[in-house]
Structures are given as structure tokens and as C-alpha cells.
Design a protein around this motif. Structure first.
Motif, PDB file in Angstrom:
ATOM      1  N   CYS A   8      43.262  52.025  43.122  1.00 23.34           N
ATOM      2  CA  CYS A   8      42.993  50.675  43.608  1.00 23.34           C
ATOM      3  C   CYS A   8      43.399  50.560  45.088  1.00 23.34           C
ATOM      4  O   CYS A   8      44.379  51.173  45.517  1.00 23.34           O
ATOM      5  CB  CYS A   8      43.801  49.696  42.756  1.00 23.34           C
ATOM      6  SG  CYS A   8      43.748  48.008  43.356  1.00 23.34           S
ATOM      7  N   CYS A  11      47.861  47.028  45.648  1.00 19.67           N
ATOM      8  CA  CYS A  11      49.330  47.066  45.637  1.00 19.67           C
ATOM      9  C   CYS A  11      49.914  48.444  45.333  1.00 19.67           C
ATOM     10  O   CYS A  11      49.201  49.399  45.038  1.00 19.67           O
ATOM     11  CB  CYS A  11      49.877  46.006  44.678  1.00 19.67           C
ATOM     12  SG  CYS A  11      50.018  46.543  42.965  1.00 19.67           S
ATOM     13  N   CYS A  15      46.960  51.623  40.783  1.00 19.62           N
ATOM     14  CA  CYS A  15      46.326  51.889  39.492  1.00 19.62           C
ATOM     15  C   CYS A  15      45.191  52.896  39.651  1.00 19.62           C
ATOM     16  O   CYS A  15      44.378  52.798  40.581  1.00 19.62           O
ATOM     17  CB  CYS A  15      45.763  50.592  38.920  1.00 19.62           C
ATOM     18  SG  CYS A  15      47.032  49.438  38.411  1.00 19.62           S
ATOM     19  N   CYS A  41      44.556  44.761  37.102  1.00 16.29           N
ATOM     20  CA  CYS A  41      44.452  43.313  37.241  1.00 16.29           C
ATOM     21  C   CYS A  41      43.082  42.971  37.817  1.00 16.29           C
ATOM     22  O   CYS A  41      42.304  43.854  38.174  1.00 16.29           O
ATOM     23  CB  CYS A  41      45.582  42.764  38.105  1.00 16.29           C
ATOM     24  SG  CYS A  41      45.390  43.056  39.876  1.00 16.29           S
ATOM     25  N   PRO A 178      49.630  45.174  35.271  1.00 17.92           N
ATOM     26  CA  PRO A 178      49.740  46.293  34.328  1.00 17.92           C
ATOM     27  C   PRO A 178      51.173  46.777  34.137  1.00 17.92           C
ATOM     28  O   PRO A 178      51.506  47.344  33.088  1.00 17.92           O
ATOM     29  CB  PRO A 178      48.863  47.379  34.962  1.00 17.92           C
ATOM     30  CG  PRO A 178      47.888  46.629  35.814  1.00 17.92           C
ATOM     31  CD  PRO A 178      48.673  45.472  36.361  1.00 17.92           C
TER      32      PRO A 178
HETATM   33  S1  SF4 Z   1      48.150  45.924  39.759  1.00 20.38           S
HETATM   34 FE1  SF4 Z   1      46.171  45.140  40.445  1.00 20.38          FE
HETATM   35  S2  SF4 Z   1      46.320  45.159  42.678  1.00 20.38           S
HETATM   36 FE2  SF4 Z   1      47.962  46.459  41.925  1.00 20.38          FE
HETATM   37  S3  SF4 Z   1      47.076  48.499  41.947  1.00 20.38           S
HETATM   38 FE3  SF4 Z   1      46.772  47.679  39.883  1.00 20.38          FE
HETATM   39  S4  SF4 Z   1      44.745  46.771  39.915  1.00 20.38           S
HETATM   40 FE4  SF4 Z   1      45.381  47.070  42.027  1.00 20.38          FE
END
Ligand code: SF4
Length: 710
Positions: A8, A11, A15, A41, A178
Motif C-alpha cells: 500500500c 501508512c 499492507c 483499510c 488491519p
Molecule cells: S492500514 Fe490502510 S493505509 Fe495502512 S498500509 Fe494498510 S491499507 Fe494502507
């Protein structure tokens, strides 16, 4: 359709995800990646929303300062102009006339190359990055207490296997959903979760014990907890004697923090301070009776709520003192960790874009470190500049007599994310040259003299280091739009035009190979990590030195010794000071800021993704405060601090303390309110607490109140 495994773009959980497609890029789950097990998310699921967006920049832009209009130009014209202006400014004002500002979302390769470009090509000391505003207080404290800063010195999944988890200023259920499954699994095993936060957040809803202190008083709470632990004989004397130094002075210093005094400062009832201390000192074991003689495993994790203060690093030290006194650091499934925020907040601080660091988490003031890195770069160690200004201090120096006259910004939307942002905008306007490399015309790019369109996450490869210190690989999934270049190509193009003999590679794997050599022997040693190993092993934890046989990487640190030369952890005496600004007659409430689920950082990406609700900012306030002000849900309210004013709809909620208001920071205006008081050790601004005045706002006639989002 074949898919590519990647991560992702947002953040620090990073993920794992699969990406497939060409025209319309599709995100699907990568179940086998253990950090998120296929869960994401809504930001991750919608991350492809910027692919093919009309808002993507695809050509360099030059701004006419008279009219403010942008004009599209070719790459040669743009880079020639930037190089010529840099050369001219440095010729007149010296090498420090040009500054570089990086970001915690840049890949390790970009962060490394940015540092090399600044120190070896520009020879400027003026480089720092927005990660300074993310986790620098925890990094400073971790280094001082444990001898080394790696956000989590253990895999995130260890959370499930502790007995008592304490989250100080973290709302991970909303910021990295997550990760919240680990809290649920811990509680299913019989473990306990403690959440300390001025707001009853979705994370607090999962807590067995919720503690709601006044913003900026987490440090006093930690002092009180340690006071009770000492008084009740709960300190692990054998551990303290064998693995730490400095306890006696800390023990004496907390004698003055009895629970009733803590209650007066923090607003947390003395009985709850005792309850928290008793829970930490308990022998209750999750998942069965365990060894009755063995104390509970305790894990303390801090995040921005505790760290983004002018006392942030002392606050983290105070909580590390608690963990050390209980004998938890360096114990399996226990200890202290920081939940880093930005995607590459960890790697971004290890490879040289920070004002005081060289690659491998080396200090720029260490002669041996300078000699090593200079050797890798093929330059004279004497030619490397020294330590520069920290991020906010750098911004405040822009355009001043002694400060930089030009700045290059990569991956940062400063004008929204810096504290006291109106003043920051003035400093940017005082520059002779502002260059911004970005994927969209962010609020900061809109102020630039030159905008350089660069690739985004799915269009390039590179490594990231997640919050656990796990080095992972972001793999290119699609061809970038015509007209954009990678940040690595931009830096190489500028270096060539500046006539630098220093070579800057443009292939990210080649840059990583060089980074490995530069990091070898340093605290964050990546020399044994290769892209192929990352692919094969789903990431590798640093330190991972190169040797005759492959090093397995280091998922858990400090099990035998801490990072200080003598192997011992350090207790530190710290004092409660409170926020730099406290409520008074003119500004009677606390203002605190934070994130919401659907948006990320300054929102430059997420606010442009149609599947993510762009609600705009709101002001969360308690029903008692709303009643006193004579306002209600959805009515516009005005929040004023000593630095500025903003208007947003009220969101009335019992989740917040009656003496505090909360505003999310993803939109323009919020950081015009926040305080620029800096932590003396980390130079972290105090985003999380200042004094404010709130009043019903008068809307211009014809404007209806905004509906408050759920
Ligand atoms: S928690 Fe959400 S924003 Fe953070 S890496 Fe996972 S998918 Fe991306």
C-alpha cells in the motif's frame, strides 16, 4: 490477468496487496503476506484511484511570479533552469544557500539518493524531512534509552502474545485498521488492553482499561505509574541490576509523583493510576495459568498522541522507564515500541535525509561514519557538510539573511503539514526558488516556481521499511504516464547539469546495492539484504549484515543486549513540564489534532480519490462544551489560537474530554492553528496540544450549515 505483489502507498503498516491491470488498475488481497493477511483499510483498497487520474501531473511547470500562472515546459528547460539558479545562488551565497526537503513516504532508495545529492552534489548541510514531525521523539528516546531506534524491535504479531498491552496516544483501529486484529486476538486469549488517549477512539472501545488524560500529560501519568510500582515493590530488581543503569536516580525522582498529585495534573483519578500500575505488575497470564512465579508480559507502544509534543521525547523516556522497571524490554513478546506513522517513516530516518544522519543510521558528526560513507560515494570526507537544521527550523530560516535561498521538495506537502502553517507559507514565499517534485499539484506544489512531475507508487520499484523494521519491496505494476520521471532520474539530471563528478544511479536496485554498502557496519545494517531475498522471504528485518553465510535478519532485538556499547539500557530522569501552551482566560480549551480513517496525512493523494469520503474538517467537542457555547451538531464553529482561526462544523461527541476539542489535520487551515514549540531533543513540534478558543461561527447570509459526516 497476471498480478504483481506490492504494498500500500500509505501508512507504516505497508499492507501487502496485489495489483493487476493496465488501464484500470485493480487492487486485490495478498493473503500470504503475514503483516496484514490480506486485510486492508479503505485507503489501501482504493489506492489505485489516482491511476489515470486527470489530476496527475505529466509535464514540468514553470510559474510566473507576476501572474501566478503556470506554463507547461519540457524537461530540459525545467532542469536547465533549476540547475542554473542553484549554481548562481550557491556561487553568491555559498553551498548552504540551497536546501532539500524530503519525506517519510519516499522509498529507501530515494531517501538515500536525496541525502547523497544534498551532501555530495550540492554540498549543503540544509536537508531534513517531514518524518521529523512523525516519530522523531520516539526515535530520540529509543536511541538514548535502548541504544538504537527501530520503531518496533519485534514483529507486530508479538502484540497477540503479550499479556498486557498499553497503547499511549495510538488510535490504530482507525489509522491502521488491519493491525487492530492483534488486539482482538490478544483479548480472545485473555490478555488485557490499556488505551491512554484524551479521546474515546475506536481503539479505546477495544480497551479493558481506558485512561483519558488531559492532552500533554502522558509523562506525568507515567511518573505516577512508576511511583506506584516502586512503592508496591513491583520493580524487577534482578533485571534492573543486570540489564540497566541509572535506576536509583529515577526511583528517587518519581517519589514526588504520588497518585493524587498525578490526578491533579492529568485529570486521571488516583484510583485509576493505581489500577493501571497493578495491572502492569500483575502475574495474570493470557492463554492459561502460565508460571505462577512469572510476572505478566507487558508491552508499551507509543504513537503520535504521546510523541508530538514539546515534551515528546521525555514522555517516551518516561514510558520506557516503566517498561524497564518491570523488566520487560528485551523479553520475548514484551517491551517498548513505537508505532511509526508514515509509509517509510522507519527507512526514511535511516538512510540520510535527516539533518544529522548518514546512511545506515550513522551520525554525521562521527568521523568514522563520514569516512565510510565518503568512501562509498567517492568523495573526500572533509567535503561532506556537517549537521543541518531540523525540519521546522529549516523552514523558518528560508529566505532569511543566513538561511537558504532555494529549496527542493520531494514527497512532502509542507504548507499543510507544518505547524503554524501560515508563517511557513510566508517563508516559502520569501525564497528565490522553490522546486517541488510531486505527482499532483499539491498545495505546496501550487506555490512552487518549478513543479516536476514524478512517478507514483505503482509505477516504480523500491524498498520500504515498515514499522517493524522489515525491509519490503514495492514492485512496479504499470507503466508511468508519458512525461513523468522518477525522483532518481530528476536528481541524476540535476547532478549532471550542475557538473558534479558524483555519480547518481537511476536504477533503484542499483541504488539499493550502493545503499547496502553505505549501511554496512552501521546500526541499521542492510548489507545482507537483497531484492531477491526480500521477494523470497516476504521481507527481511534489519540489522542484517553481509557475511560468509546469509544472515537471517533480526526480527527481535535486545534479547541479549541493548544497543549501547556496554549492552545495558539506560534509565533517564525526566520531569513533567506539560504543553508549552495551556488554557487560560483568553484561550480556555485544549486543541488536539489527529487523523480519520478515510484520509492520509495532508490528503494530497486521498482527497483526490473519489471512493474515499472527503468530508472536510470538523471540530469534535463534548456535549457539555457545546451546550456552554450554545452550539449543536453540524453548526459551524470557529476555533482560534494565538496563530490563526478556522471555521468547521461541530461534531458533538461524548468521546472527547469536555475541556478539549479535536480537529483532523488532513485539510488546509488546521495546522495554521497548531503550536510550533519544539521538543529540545527531537525538534518535534507540538502538534497535539495548544490553547484555543471556540465560539459559534456566523455564516455569511445564504450559506447553509454543513451536514456533519458520521
Ligand atoms: S492500514 Fe490502510 S493505509 Fe495502512 S498500509 Fe494498510 S491499507 Fe494502507
Amino acid at each position: 490477468m497476471t498480478s504483481v505483489t506490492t504494498h500500500c502507498p500509505y501508512c507504516s503498516l505497508q499492507c501487502g496487496m496485489r495489483l493487476a491491470g493496465r488501464r484500470s488498475l485493480e487492487v486485490s488481497a495478498w493473503e500470504e503476506f503475514e503483516v496484514n493477511e490480506g486485510k486492508m483499510c479503505r485507503k489501501g483498497w482504493s489506492a489505485a484511484g489516482l491511476h489515470g487520474s486527470r489530476e496527475r501531473l505529466t509535464t514540468p511547470l514553470l510559474r510566473d511570479r507576476e501572474t501566478g500562472e503556470f506554463r507547461a515546459v519540457g524537461w530540459d528547460e525545467a532542469l536547465d533552469l533549476v540547475a542554473a539558479r542553484i549554481g548562481a545562488l550557491q556561487a553568491v551565497h555559498g553551498t548552504d544557500a540551497v536546501a532539500v526537503f524530503g519525506g517519510g513516504g519516499l522509498t529507501n532508495e530515494k531517501a538515500y539518493q536525496l541525502g547523497k545529492f544534498a551532501r555530495a552534489v550540492l554540498r549543503t548541510s540544509q536537508i531534513d524531512y517531514n518524518g521529523r514531525w512523525c516519530m522523531s521523539s520516539a526515535a530520540s528516546a529509543g536511541t538514548r534509552a535502548l541504544g538504537l531506534d527501530r520503531g518496533l524491535p519485534f514483529p507486530l504479531a508479538d502484540v497477540e502474545r503479550t499479556d498486557v498491552l498499553v497503547l499511549v496516544g495510538s488510535n490504530l483501529a482507525e489509522t491502521m485498521p488491519p493491525a487492530a486484529r492483534h488486539l482482538d486476538r490478544l483479548r480472545e486469549r485473555g490478555g488485557r488492553v490499556v488505551v491512554i488517549d484524551p479521546r474515546r477512539t475506536p481503539t479505546a472501545e477495544r480497551a479493558d482499561l481506558f485512561v483519558q488524560p488531559v492532552p500533554g500529560t502522558d509523562l506525568a501519568l507515567a511518573l505516577g505509574v512508576l511511583h506506584v510500582l516502586v512503592a508496591s515493590g513491583a520493580v524487577d530488581a534482578d533485571y534492573v541490576a543486570s540489564r540497566t543503569t541509572g535506576f536509583a536516580r529515577v526511583r528517587d525522582s518519581v517519589a514526588a509523583w504520588w497518585p493524587e498529585r498525578v490526578e491533579r495534573v492529568t485529570g486521571v483519578a488516583a484510583a485509576q493510576v493505581r489500577e493501571l500500575a497493578a495491572l502492569l505488575a500483575s502475574r495474570v497470564r493470557a492463554g492459561g495459568p502460565g508460571d505462577p512465579g512469572e510476572r505478566a508480559r507487558v508491552m508499551v507502544l507509543t504513537a503520535r498522541g504521546a510523541e508530538q509534543h514539546s515534551t515528546g521525547s521525555d514522555t517516551v523516556l518516561a514510558w520506557i522507564n516503566v517498561a524497564l522497571a518491570l523488566g520487560q524490554c528485551g523479553r520475548e513478546y514484551a517491551g517498548y515500541g513505537c508505532l511509526t506513522g508514515q509509509g517509510n517513516g522507519q527507512g526514511g530516518r535511516e538512510h540520510g535525509q535527516k539533518a544529522d544522519q548518514l546512511p545506515g543510521y550513522r551520525s554525521i558528526t562521527d568521523p568514522a561514519a563520514r569516512a565510510h560513507v565518503a568512501g562509498v560515494w567517492g568523495v573526500d570526507p572533509e567535503s561532506l557538510p556537517g549537521k543541518g537544521r531540523s525540519a521546522y527550523e529549516l523552514l523558518m530560516a528560508l529566505g532569511t539573511e543566513d538561511g537558504p535561498k532555494a529549496m527542493l521538495v520531494h514527497g512532502s506537502n509542507i504548507v499543510l503539514s507544518a505547524p503554524n502553517a501560515a508563517v511557513v507559507a510566508e517563508r516559502l514565499a520569501a525564497l528565490d526558488l522553490l522546486v517541488v517534485a510531486d505527482i499532483v499539484l499539491s498545495e505546496t506544489a501550487a506555490l512552487a516556481d518549478v513543479v516536476l512531475p514524478v512517478t507514483q507508487w505503482a509505477e516504480e520499484s523500491g524498498t520500504m521499511t515498515n514499522l517493524e523494521g522489515r525491509v519490503i519491496l514495492r514492485q512496479r505494476a504499470v507503466t508511468p504516464p508519458g512525461g513523468v520521471r522518477t525522483d532518481l532520474e530528476v536528481l541524476a539530471g540535476l547532478a549532471a547539469r550542475l557538473g558534479s563528478p558524483v555519480e547518481l544511479a537511476t536504477d533503484p536496485e542499483e541504488v539499493f546495492t550502493e545503499l547496502r554498502a553505505a549501511s554496512a557496519g552501521g546500526p541499521a545494517d542492510y548489507s545482507g539484504i537483497t531484492w531477491q531475498r526480500i521477494r523470497d522471504e516476504q521481507g527481511v528485518f534489519w540489522p542484517c549484515p553481509e557475511g560468509p553465510t546469509p544472515h537471517p535478519g533480526t526480527p527481535r532485538m535486545f534479547l541479549e543486549r541493548f544497543g549501547h556499547p556496554d549492552g545495558l539500557a539506560r534509565f533517564h530522569v525526566v520531569e513533567h513540564r506539560g504543553p508549552a501552551e495551556v488554557p487560560d482566560a483568553d484561550y480556555p480549551v485544549h486543541l488536539t489534532t489527529g487523523r480519520v480513517l478515510a484520509q492520509y496525512q495532508s490528503g494530497a493523494q486521498t482527497r483526490r480519490i473519489r471512493d474515499l469520503p472527503d468530508t472536510g474538517p470538523f471540530v469534535e467537542l463534548h456535549p457539555l462544551l457545546a451546550m456552554r457555547l450554545g452550539t449543536c451538531d453540524g453548526e459551524p464553529v470557529e476555533v482560534t489560537t494565538r496563530r490563526g482561526t478556522m471555521v468547521a462544523p461541530a461534531r458533538v461527541s461524548e468521546a472527547i474530554r469536555p475541556d478539549t476539542v479535536f480537529v483532523p489535520f488532513h485539510w488546509a487551515g488546521v495546522n495554521r492553528l497548531t503550536n510550533d514549540a519544539l521538543d529540545p531533543a527531537s525538534r518535534m513540534p507540538e502538534f497535539k496540544a495548544c490553547a484555543a478558543r471556540v465560539a459559534p461561527a456566523v455564516l455569511p447570509s445564504g450559506v447553509e450549515p454543513v451536514e456533519v459526516p458520521a
